[in-house]
Design a protein around this motif. Structure first.
Motif, short mmCIF file in Angstrom:
data_model
loop_
_atom_site.label_atom_id
_atom_site.label_comp_id
_atom_site.label_asym_id
_atom_site.label_seq_id
_atom_site.Cartn_x
_atom_site.Cartn_y
_atom_site.Cartn_z
N LEU A 1 0.86 -1.19 0.00
CA LEU A 1 0.00 0.00 0.00
C LEU A 1 0.89 1.23 0.00
O LEU A 1 1.91 1.27 0.70
N ALA A 2 0.49 2.22 -0.78
CA ALA A 2 1.23 3.49 -0.79
C ALA A 2 0.70 4.41 0.31
O ALA A 2 -0.51 4.49 0.54
N MET A 3 1.62 5.09 0.98
CA MET A 3 1.27 6.06 2.02
C MET A 3 1.80 7.43 1.63
O MET A 3 2.89 7.55 1.04
N GLU A 4 1.04 8.46 1.95
CA GLU A 4 1.54 9.82 1.77
C GLU A 4 2.68 10.05 2.78
O GLU A 4 2.56 9.68 3.95
N HIS A 5 3.74 10.66 2.31
CA HIS A 5 4.88 10.94 3.20
C HIS A 5 5.36 12.37 2.94
O HIS A 5 5.61 12.76 1.81
N HIS B 1 5.60 12.40 -12.39
CA HIS B 1 6.40 13.40 -11.68
C HIS B 1 5.48 14.46 -11.07
O HIS B 1 5.56 15.64 -11.40
N GLU B 2 4.63 14.00 -10.20
CA GLU B 2 3.71 14.91 -9.53
C GLU B 2 3.85 14.73 -8.02
O GLU B 2 4.27 13.68 -7.56
N LEU B 3 3.47 15.75 -7.29
CA LEU B 3 3.44 15.68 -5.84
C LEU B 3 2.01 15.80 -5.36
O LEU B 3 1.13 16.26 -6.07
N LEU B 4 1.78 15.37 -4.13
CA LEU B 4 0.46 15.45 -3.52
C LEU B 4 0.33 16.75 -2.75
O LEU B 4 1.33 17.40 -2.41
N GLN B 5 -0.88 17.12 -2.47
CA GLN B 5 -1.13 18.38 -1.76
C GLN B 5 -0.59 18.28 -0.33
O GLN B 5 -0.96 17.38 0.42
N PRO B 6 0.29 19.19 0.10
CA PRO B 6 0.80 19.16 1.47
C PRO B 6 -0.31 19.40 2.49
O PRO B 6 -1.31 20.07 2.19
N ASP B 7 -0.15 18.85 3.65
CA ASP B 7 -1.11 19.04 4.75
C ASP B 7 -0.30 19.27 6.02
O ASP B 7 -0.08 18.35 6.81
N ILE B 8 0.14 20.50 6.21
CA ILE B 8 1.02 20.79 7.34
C ILE B 8 0.32 20.60 8.68
O ILE B 8 0.95 20.28 9.68
N ASP B 9 -1.01 20.72 8.70
CA ASP B 9 -1.73 20.52 9.95
C ASP B 9 -1.59 19.08 10.44
O ASP B 9 -1.55 18.83 11.64
N ARG B 10 -1.52 18.15 9.49
CA ARG B 10 -1.43 16.74 9.87
C ARG B 10 -0.10 16.41 10.54
O ARG B 10 -0.03 15.56 11.42
N ILE B 11 0.96 17.09 10.11
CA ILE B 11 2.28 16.82 10.70
C ILE B 11 2.66 17.84 11.77
O ILE B 11 3.75 17.79 12.31
N ALA B 12 1.73 18.74 12.07
CA ALA B 12 2.02 19.80 13.04
C ALA B 12 2.47 19.26 14.40
O ALA B 12 3.42 19.80 14.99
N PRO B 13 1.83 18.20 14.96
CA PRO B 13 2.29 17.71 16.27
C PRO B 13 3.75 17.27 16.25
O PRO B 13 4.50 17.54 17.21
N SER B 14 4.18 16.62 15.18
CA SER B 14 5.58 16.21 15.08
C SER B 14 6.49 17.43 14.91
O SER B 14 7.58 17.49 15.50
N LYS C 1 10.85 26.65 3.00
CA LYS C 1 10.95 26.91 1.57
C LYS C 1 10.01 26.03 0.77
O LYS C 1 9.40 26.46 -0.21
N GLN C 2 9.85 24.77 1.20
CA GLN C 2 9.03 23.83 0.42
C GLN C 2 8.59 22.69 1.32
O GLN C 2 9.32 22.26 2.21
N ILE C 3 7.38 22.21 1.08
CA ILE C 3 6.90 20.99 1.72
C ILE C 3 6.64 19.96 0.62
O ILE C 3 5.89 20.22 -0.32
#
Length: 808
Positions: free
Chosen positions: A221-225, A289-302, A319-321
Motif C-alpha cells: 500500500l502506498a502512504m503519503e509521506h 512526476h507529480e506531488l500530492l497536496q501538502p497538509d502541514i496541519d497533519r504533521i504539526a504535532p511532530s 521553503k518547500q513541503i
C-alpha cells in the motif's frame, strides 16, 4: 525494441535499475528494463535521499551496508555522480526505554561490523549543535550515515547496467503478462511483445497492478509521506564553517522525525501518527512526476516536537513541503523473491528504503535468479512470508499501523492490534474464556499465555507481568499435564506412487517406516538449511509433514519447485483444514488413554509413533511427539471436531491438574531442552552440522538428496560455526535475540533466541559462535541491555538430558 530477453525487469526506479545492474554484473547481459515513463518517475524522484546501515534486523543491516559501499563502484563504472554525502549521524532517545533500545542496537552492530557508539546528550550536542541536549536521555553516534541524490543513484545504476550490455526501454507501457507456450513469459507492451524466461516486478507504486496481470494480489500500500525543506539557516552555515563538514544526519525517534542538511538549510521529515494512505485500491497509470497536496496541519504535532528538540527551526522559514507516495508492506520490509506457483515470476517491491536497501535487494534477487539462491539471509524480506490471507483489506490497516509506528518502540512482548482478530480456530472463544492473551502467528490468533486473573502485558525490555503466569504454565506441564493449541503449524500431505522417492530426494533424513515419524532437515543445493520439518509415514504412498507456520508458503514453494512432472506425486497444503492440540507432561498418557480405546502404553505407542485413532468421538491423527521435550502427544483433527476434542480433554484432565499453556511457556520449555526453532536457530545460511541437526542427516542413504554433496563436505571440514546453548547470569531481563556473544574479551558470535527457563530456574540463550572457540569453557559473556553478563555453555539439556521422560 528487442522482442526477446532472458529477464524483463518492469519498473525504472532505484530498485528496478539495481536489479538490472546486478543481473548484468553477474554476466546475464540479455536482460532489459521496461519503464512506462522516464526513469525515477514513481517514488524515487521525490525521495528524501537519506541512507544508513542501522536496521532492527541484522541481516537487512548487512544488505544496507552493502548498498552504501556499492555507490563508489557504480559511480566509477558509470561516470555518474550519486551525490553521496557521508555525514555521520546521531540516533536520539528522549526516554530510558528508547535508550535501552539504542544500547541493544549498538550491541548488534558489534558483530555486523557497523561502527556505532553510545554517547551522552551533551556529546550528541557537540557533534550535532542544532539539538537541545536537555530534551534527550542519550544517543547513538553512527559513522555510515548520510544522504545522496536519488536521481543520480538511479541513473548510475542504469548507466552501469547499459555499459555491461543490458537494455533499457523508457516510455514503454506494460499492458499485460501471459504465459508462453514453452513455459516462459510474454510481456505485452504498447510497442509490442517481449518473450522472456523471467519477469521481475519492480513496479513500485504500480507493483499491485503488475501483480494483478498474473492474478497476484501483493500486500503493498502506498502512504503519503511529507518532509519540509527550510530556507538557509545561519546556524547551519556556522556549523559548516566551524567543523568543515555538513550537519550530522539525525533521527529523533520520540519526535517521529529525521533531519539532514539540504544545501544551506535543513530537511525535516516525519512519520506522523495521523497518517494517510494514497490510492488504496488502484494506482493511476498516468501518475508520474507529480506531488500530492501538502497538509502541514497533519504533521504539526511532530513539527512542534521538532521545534522544541531543535530550537533553531523556530526561526527558520519553510521553503518547500514535499508530499509524495511511497509503498510499504504490512511489516515495512521489502517483498522480494520468487512467486510460488508462477515459475520465473519474481517480486522486487515494497522497498520503501530504496537508497539504503536497493543495492542489497538487487544483489540478492540477481543471485537468486542466476544462481538459484540469494546468497544472503533474506528471510525478513522474502515475499513468501505472506500467504493469500494477506488481502488488500488486511494489508491497508496493517500498513497504516506500521507507518504510524515506524519510529515507535516495538517491545519484545508487544502485540500490535490492527486487522485483528482475523484468522481464528473453532476454540478461539474458549481460549479467551480461559484468559488467553493472544498473539498474531502468521495472521492466526494464537495463545501466548493465560491470565486467569485478568492481568495484561506491561510492555517492557525486562521481565513483565506475564512472568509468574508463564511459570505456572510450565510447572503444570512438568509436574502434571498441559494443553496447547498447535493449529498454527504449517501442514502438508504428500501422496502418490512417487511420494517416497520424492521425499527421499528433498529431505536429508532417512524416511521413517509406516506408522513412524522423524525430524526432517530440508537442505538447499549449497547444503544450508531450507527447512526444519517433521515427516510422518502414514502409508507407503502417504506422508504428513509439519513445520513452522510462518514458513508455509516458503516450504510449499520449494516442494512444488522440485516435484516430478509425471503426476506421481501430489502436494496438499493443508492450512487450517487440519487443526491441532498438544498435550504434554508426565500425566499426558493417562489423559489420552481416558479418551481413546487404543492402547497408548509405552510398549504399544512408542516415542515418534503416529497413528489414526478416535479421541472422544472424533477421528484424529495422533503422534507421540512434543516440542516441550516431555512425554507428549500432538493430536490433529478436522476443524469441525476440534471443539469436541478440546472439551473432552479439559473434562478428563481436570483431576490430573491439566492447565492450558501458550507459546511463551513452550519457548521456556524448549530452551531447557536445547531445541532450536525455524527462523531463529535454523535459517537458510546455516548448515546442519553447524545447527546441530547433523544427527538427522542420512549422509549414507542411497538417495542423492538435494544438498548432499555440500552437506558431506561440511561434515568432513567441520563447517565454520557452532550452535551453543548458554545459561546467562541475567537480572530482571532475558535475551530476545541478536545480542553479541563475547569470549575472552572479543565478540565471537550472536544470540539467535532466548528467555527464561522456568522449570530449570535459569535465564538461557542460544546462539552461533565460531568453531574455533566453540569448545572453550570461557570466559563467556552475553551483552544484554548494554551490560556484559557472564554466561556458561550448557552443552547438555537442563531438562531430561537422557530423554527418559520423552521416551518413557
Amino acid at each position: 525494441m528487442q522482442t526477446q530477453a532472458r529477464v524483463v525487469v518492469i519498473g525504472g526506479g532505484v530498485v528496478g535499475c539495481s536489479v538490472l545492474y546486478h543481473l548484468a554484473r553477474a554476466g546475464w547481459t540479455d536482460v532489459m528494463l521496461l519503464e512506462r515513463s522516464e526513469l525515477t518517475s514513481g517514488s524515487t524522484w521525490h525521495a528524501a535521499g537519506g541512507c544508513h546501515t542501522i536496521n532492527g534486523d541484522p541481516n537487512v543491516a548487512k544488505l544496507q551496508k552493502y548498498t552504501i559501499e556499492l555507490y563508489k563502484e557504480i559511480e566509477d563504472l558509470s561516470g555518474q555522480s550519486t551525490g553521496f554525502h557521508m555525514t555521520g549521524g546521531v540516533m536520539l532517545a528522549s526516554t530510558p526505554e528508547r535508550f535501552d533500545w539504542l544500547k541493544s542496537t549498538m550491541a548488534k552492530g558489534r558483530y555486523q561490523g557497523i561502527e556505532a557508539e553510545v554517547i551522552t546528550p551533551e556529546e550528541a550536542h557537540e557533534v550535532m549543535p542544532l539539538l537541545d541536549p536537555s530534551q534527550f536521555f542519550g544517543a547513538l553516534k553512527t559513522v555510515v550515515d548520510g544522504h545522496l541524490d536519488p536521481s543520480g543513484v538511479t541513473y548510475a545504476y542504469a548507466k552501469s547496467a547499459r555499459k555491461l550490455g543490458a537494455a533499457i526501454e523508457t516510455h514503454t507501457m506494460v499492458t499485460g503478462i501471459r504465459r508462453g507456450r514453452d513455459g516462459g513469459w510474454i510481456v505485452e507492451t504498447d510497442k509490442g511483445d517481449v518473450t522472456c524466461e523471467h519477469v521481475v516486478n519492480a513496479g513500485g507504486l504500480w507493483a499491485r497492478e503488475v501483480g494483478r496481470m498474473v492474478g497476484l494480489e501483493l500486500p503493498v500500500l502506498a502512504m503519503e509521506h511529507m518532509y519540509l525543506i527550510t530556507e538557509d539557516m545561519p546556524e547551519v552555515a556556522e556549523i559548516n564553517r566551524a567543523t568543515g563538514r555538513e550537519v550530522y544526519h539525525a533521527v529523533d525517534f520520540d519526535g517521529e522525525l529525521y533531519l539532514r542538511q539540504e544545501r544551506g538549510g535543513m530537511l525535516m521529515g516525519t512519520y506522523e501518527k495521523a497518517c494517510v494512505p494514497w490510492s488504496e485500491r488502484q494506482t493511476p497509470w498516468n501518475f508520474g512526476h507529480e506531488l500530492l497536496q501538502p497538509d502541514i496541519d497533519r504533521i504539526a504535532p511532530s513539527l512542534e516536537v521538532g521545534f522544541e528538540h531543535f530550537p533553531a527551526f523556530q526561526n527558520a522559514g519553510i521553503k518547500q513541503i514535499i508530499n509524495g507516495p511511497f509503498t510499504f508492506a504490512p511489516d515495512g520490509n521489502p517483498l522480494i523473491g520468487p512467486i510460488r506457483g508462477l515459475p520465473g515470476m519474481w517480486s522486487a517491491c515494497g522497498v520503501m528504503a530504496g537508497f539504503s536497501q536497493g543495492g542489497g535487494v538487487g544483489l540478492a534477487l540477481a543471485n537468486w535468479i542466476t544462481e538459484g539462491d540469494p546468497g544472503f539471509d533474506v528471510w525478513a524480506m522474502d515475499v513468501a512470508r505472506y500467504g493469500d490471507w494477506a488481502t488488500m483489506s488486511y494489508t491497508n490497516p496493517k500498513v497504516q499501523e506500521n507507518y504510524s509506528r515506524r519510529f515507535s518502540i516495538r517491545f519484545p512482548n508487544e502485540e500490535l492490534p490492527a486487522a485483528r482478530p482475523y484468522k481464528t480456530t473453532p476454540i478461539y472463544d474458549r481460549m479467551l474464556s480461559l484468559g488467553a492473551q493472544m498473539g498474531d502467528s502468521w495472521g492466526l490468533e494464537a495463545p501466548l499465555w493465560f491470565s486467569p486473573d485478568g492481568t495484561r502485558d506491561a510492555f517492557s525490555w525486562r521481565r513483565s507481568t506475564d512472568f509468574r503466569h508463564v511459570g505456572e504454565e510450565v510447572r503444570a506441564c512438568r509436574d502434571n499435564v498441559g494443553l496447547m493449541e498447535i493449529s498454527g503449524f504449517s501442514k502438508f500431505f504428500v501422496r502418490g506412487a512417487g511420494a517416497g522417492a520424492f521425499l527421499d530426494r528433498v529431505l536429508a533424513c532417512k524416511l521413517p517406516k509406516p506408522g513412524r515419524m522423524t525430524l526432517a532437515p530440508m537442505l538447499k543445493h549449497d547444503g544450508k538449511l531450507q527447512g526444519d520439518l517433521t515427516v510422518a509415514c502414514l502409508s507407503e504412498e502417504e506422508f504428513f509433514l509439519a513445520g513452522s507456520g510462518m514458513a508455509e508458503v516458503f516450504y510449499a514453494r520449494w516442494l512444488e519447485e522440485h516435484m516430478p512432472g509425471d503426476g506421481s506425486v501430489t502436494l496438499e497444503v493443508v492450512g487450517l483444514g487440519l487443526v491441532g492440540l498438544s498435550i504434554a507432561g508426565p500425566k499426558s498418557r493417562d489423559l489420552l488413554q481416558r479418551l481413546t480405546p487404543e492402547d497408548v502404553s509405552n510398549a504399544a505407542f512408542r516415542f515418534m509413533d503416529i497413528r489414526r485413532m478416535d479421541v472422544g468421538f472424533a477421528p484424529c491423527m495422533v503422534g507421540r511427539v512434543s516440542f516441550t521435550g516431555d512425554l507428549g502427544y500432538e493430536i490433529w483433527m478436522k476443524p469441525e471436531y476440534q471443539r469436541h476434542v478440546f472439551e473432552r480433554l479439559m473434562e478428563a484432565g481436570a483431576d490430573l491438574g491439566l492447565k492450558p499453556f501458550g507459546l511463551r511457556a513452550l519457548n521456556a520449555m524448549r530452551l531447557e531442552k536445547n531445541f532450536g526453532g525455524w527462523a531463529r536457530e535454523y535459517r537458510p545460511v546455516y548448515g546442519p552440522l553447524e545447527a546441530g541437526l547433523d544427527r538427522f542427516v542420512a549422509y549414507d542413504k542411497p538417495a542423492e538428496f538435494i544438498g548432499k554433496t555440500a552437506a558431506v563436505k561440511e561434515r568432513d571440514t567441520g563447517g565454520a560455526l557452532r550452535l551453543i546453548s548458554f545459561v546467562v547470569d541475567a537480572n530482571e531481563a532475558d535475551v530476545i535475540g541478536d545480542e553479541p556473544i563475547w569470549h575472552d574479551g572479543d565478540v565471537v558470535g550472536w544470540v539467535t533466541s532466548g528467555g527464561y527457563a522456568h522449570h530449570a530456574g535459569a535465564s538461557m540463550a542460544m546462539g552461533y559462535v565460531g568453531k574455533s572457540v566453540a569448545d572453550s569453557d570461557g570466559p563467556w559473556a552475553i551483552e544484554l541491555l548494554g551490560e556484559r553478563r557472564d554466561a556458561r555453555p550448557q552443552r547438555v539439556p537442563l531438562f531430561d538430558a537422557n530423554m527418559e521422560r520423552m521416551r518413557g
